[in-house]
Design an enzyme around this catalytic site. Structure first.
Site, PDB file in Angstrom:
ATOM      1  N   SER A 131      -4.117  -1.598   7.717  1.00 10.02           N
ATOM      2  CA  SER A 131      -4.094  -2.075   6.434  1.00 10.02           C
ATOM      3  C   SER A 131      -2.740  -1.956   6.051  1.00 10.02           C
ATOM      4  O   SER A 131      -2.089  -1.218   6.029  1.00 10.02           O
ATOM      5  CB  SER A 131      -5.118  -1.840   5.721  1.00 10.02           C
TER       6      SER A 131
ATOM      7  N   TYR B 218      -9.845   6.139   1.689  1.00  8.83           N
ATOM      8  CA  TYR B 218      -9.841   4.851   2.549  1.00  8.83           C
ATOM      9  C   TYR B 218      -8.450   4.774   3.250  1.00  8.83           C
ATOM     10  O   TYR B 218      -8.397   4.428   4.327  1.00  8.83           O
ATOM     11  CB  TYR B 218     -10.360   3.600   1.838  1.00  8.83           C
TER      12      TYR B 218
ATOM     13  N   LYS C  13      -6.897   5.058   7.442  1.00 11.39           N
ATOM     14  CA  LYS C  13      -6.072   4.224   8.243  1.00 11.39           C
ATOM     15  C   LYS C  13      -4.755   4.995   8.754  1.00 11.39           C
ATOM     16  O   LYS C  13      -4.511   4.741   9.900  1.00 11.39           O
ATOM     17  CB  LYS C  13      -5.767   3.026   7.270  1.00 11.39           C
TER      18      LYS C  13
HETATM   19  C1  UD1 Z   1      -7.684  -3.496  -1.988  1.00 12.83           C
HETATM   20  C2  UD1 Z   1      -7.556  -2.127  -1.685  1.00 12.83           C
HETATM   21  C3  UD1 Z   1      -6.804  -1.869  -0.492  1.00 12.83           C
HETATM   22  C4  UD1 Z   1      -7.739  -2.448   0.676  1.00 12.83           C
HETATM   23  C5  UD1 Z   1      -7.904  -4.064   0.523  1.00 12.83           C
HETATM   24  C6  UD1 Z   1      -8.776  -4.567   1.302  1.00 12.83           C
HETATM   25  C7  UD1 Z   1      -7.546  -1.316  -3.840  1.00 12.83           C
HETATM   26  C8  UD1 Z   1      -6.678  -0.385  -4.910  1.00 12.83           C
HETATM   27  N1  UD1 Z   1      -6.815  -1.382  -2.752  1.00 12.83           N
HETATM   28  O1  UD1 Z   1      -6.284  -4.025  -2.142  1.00 12.83           O
HETATM   29  O2  UD1 Z   1      -6.583  -0.480  -0.054  1.00 12.83           O
HETATM   30  O3  UD1 Z   1      -6.921  -2.401   1.901  1.00 12.83           O
HETATM   31  O4  UD1 Z   1      -8.205  -4.202  -0.922  1.00 12.83           O
HETATM   32  O5  UD1 Z   1      -9.020  -5.870   0.925  1.00 12.83           O
HETATM   33  O6  UD1 Z   1      -8.573  -1.343  -4.237  1.00 12.83           O
HETATM   34  N2  UD1 Z   1      -7.499  -7.703  -9.320  1.00 12.83           N
HETATM   35  C9  UD1 Z   1      -7.917  -8.144 -10.554  1.00 12.83           C
HETATM   36  N3  UD1 Z   1      -9.382  -8.282 -11.106  1.00 12.83           N
HETATM   37  C10 UD1 Z   1     -10.285  -7.838  -9.798  1.00 12.83           C
HETATM   38  C11 UD1 Z   1      -9.836  -7.332  -8.842  1.00 12.83           C
HETATM   39  C12 UD1 Z   1      -8.507  -7.429  -8.484  1.00 12.83           C
HETATM   40  O7  UD1 Z   1      -7.312  -8.434 -11.479  1.00 12.83           O
HETATM   41  O8  UD1 Z   1     -11.330  -8.018 -10.317  1.00 12.83           O
HETATM   42  C13 UD1 Z   1      -6.356  -7.748  -8.994  1.00 12.83           C
HETATM   43  C14 UD1 Z   1      -5.796  -6.399  -8.661  1.00 12.83           C
HETATM   44  O9  UD1 Z   1      -5.057  -5.501  -9.632  1.00 12.83           O
HETATM   45  C15 UD1 Z   1      -4.543  -6.778  -7.615  1.00 12.83           C
HETATM   46  C16 UD1 Z   1      -5.163  -8.138  -7.105  1.00 12.83           C
HETATM   47  O10 UD1 Z   1      -6.054  -8.448  -7.884  1.00 12.83           O
HETATM   48  O11 UD1 Z   1      -3.352  -7.123  -8.321  1.00 12.83           O
HETATM   49  C17 UD1 Z   1      -5.761  -8.001  -5.780  1.00 12.83           C
HETATM   50  O12 UD1 Z   1      -6.946  -6.904  -5.625  1.00 12.83           O
HETATM   51  P1  UD1 Z   1      -7.648  -6.660  -4.316  1.00 12.83           P
HETATM   52  O13 UD1 Z   1      -8.615  -8.183  -3.967  1.00 12.83           O
HETATM   53  O14 UD1 Z   1      -8.706  -5.619  -5.143  1.00 12.83           O
HETATM   54  O15 UD1 Z   1      -6.979  -6.233  -3.274  1.00 12.83           O
HETATM   55  P2  UD1 Z   1      -5.764  -4.912  -3.244  1.00 12.83           P
HETATM   56  O16 UD1 Z   1      -5.992  -4.245  -4.505  1.00 12.83           O
HETATM   57  O17 UD1 Z   1      -4.396  -5.433  -3.201  1.00 12.83           O
END
Ligand code: UD1
Length: 343
Positions: free
Chosen positions: A124, A149, A153
């Site tokens: 990842s 997590y 990795k």
């Molecule tokens: C997350 C994990 C990462 C993992 C990946 C797998 C965290 C901190 N990181 O990545 O370790 O490898 O998923 O798919 O959880 N967001 C919102 N609202 C939401 C959900 C997300 O605003 O309800 C934003 C987050 O702040 C981020 C973006 O959307 O900027 C993507 O978030 P997400 O889909 O959870 O992925 P990551 O955080 O990049």
């Protein structure tokens, strides 16, 4: 040639199984269905028009794994089986190290026993931690992760690197995924999160379909064009195709290989919400909330190495990703639970 796919019923695993079969490989799945549904197997069979050989076992069950390796002429393993919920890993770190690290050790020991020494590992972009600047390249340091997590990795990567150094017969590919979204174009397989989704796209689709009220946008004060977090969203089918290229490379020459699988393009949270709404002509209500702990502002790949060495490039657009995620969600409002397929 037969490829064993651990976690082959999961989100990325199931899409990869399809691409492997369509490229002419024989596939055997081992999956304990702890975070996936047996229904996936039938859906893959319908798409590929083939019977899928699968074992409902845990990779830590060495007796069962021995039987799988004895019964099948396996040439390589693609290893997806792992837990993946960041928040849960903070609350239950031992569960994560036990499953993700011990599981990998158990698998590698059986592979060694049967002299199957080719593995593609599901890593990842989280291994890059918070300090490396995007675009992220494979040679950047990977010493830091801000949750268990992510550390599983890093530890697995390290273990696989050590193994490759110890014995030149081992062929190891570490694939660092960015943010996989989308679904197979039939809308019959896709991401089926347990409970309330943690990741952005499944949250958006559940809001759009009316299961959840609104998306919380985690902060709009980041140093990004619109203040919301920027990520490299990649279509799961493009990602799956990257695995087919990677396993072919690993089988052709035993080496240690490390590749980013991303598009190289960053989109913000609001970009994704707006593109989803416009593409699918559906409302996605949202509100700006506080930042989520542990999030970084920007994370996207430099995908040049995979392009040059694997001949792989992500082809699908953000619109494709939004359209396909929505088709999956609409066809399967309750995921793989019985009785919600239209056909
Ligand atoms: C997350 C994990 C990462 C993992 C990946 C797998 C965290 C901190 N990181 O990545 O370790 O490898 O998923 O798919 O959880 N967001 C919102 N609202 C939401 C959900 C997300 O605003 O309800 C934003 C987050 O702040 C981020 C973006 O959307 O900027 C993507 O978030 P997400 O889909 O959870 O992925 P990551 O955080 O990049």
């Amino acid at each position: 040639m037969t490829i064993l796919v651990t976690g082959g019923a999961g989100y990325i695993g199931s899409h990869t199984v399809i691409e492997l079969i369509q490229s002419g490989y024989d596939v055997v799945i081992v999956d304990n269905f702890s975070n996936s549904h047996p229904e996936v197997i039938q859906r893959i069979e319908t798409i590929t028009n083939q019977t899928i050989k699968y074992y409902a076992n845990d990779i830590k069950d060495s007796e069962a794994m021995r039987k799988i390796f004895a019964e099948n002429a396996i040439s390589a393993v693609i290893h997806f089986a792992a837990y993946k919920a960041v928040g849960e890993s903070v609350e239950q770190p031992l569960k994560y190290y036990e499953n993700n690290v011990s599981g990998t050790i158990a698998l590698l020991e059986i592979m060694q026993e049967f002299a199957v020494k080719t593995i593609v590992f599901s890593s990842s972009a989280t291994v890059y931690g918070a300090d490396n600047p995007s675009p992220l390249t494979e040679d950047m340091p990977t010493l830091d992760a801000n949750n268990p997590y992510g550390y599983t990795k890093i530890v697995n990567e390290r273990m696989l690197k050590d193994l490759a150094h110890s014995d030149p017969d081992w062929s190891v590919v570490l694939l660092r995924y960015f943010n996989p979204i989308g679904a197979y174009e039939t809308g019959t397989i896709g991401e089926d999160p347990n409970g309330i989704p943690n990741n952005l796209m499944p949250y958006i689709t559940q809001v759009a379909v009316g299961k959840l009220d609104q998306v919380s946008v985690f902060g709009n004060d980041y140093d990004t064009p619109d203040g919301t977090g920027v990520r490299d969203y990649i279509h799961v089918v493009d990602l799956a195709k990257g695995h087919v290229k990677a396993v072919a490379k690993a089988l052709a020459e035993a080496q240690l290989y490390i590749y980013n699988l991303g598009t190289g393009q960053g989109y913000s949270v609001l970009d994704l919400i707006h593109t989803f709404s416009e593409t699918n002509d559906v409302d996605v209500p949202y509100q700006i909330t506080d930042r989520r702990e542990g999030d970084i502002a920007v994370c996207y790949a430099d995908p040049t190495k995979a392009q040059q060495e694997l001949g792989w490039i992500a082809e699908k657009t953000l619109v494709d990703m939004c359209r396909d995620s929505w088709r999956w969600q609409q066809n399967n409002p309750n995921g793989y639970q019985a009785g919600n397929m239209n056909d």
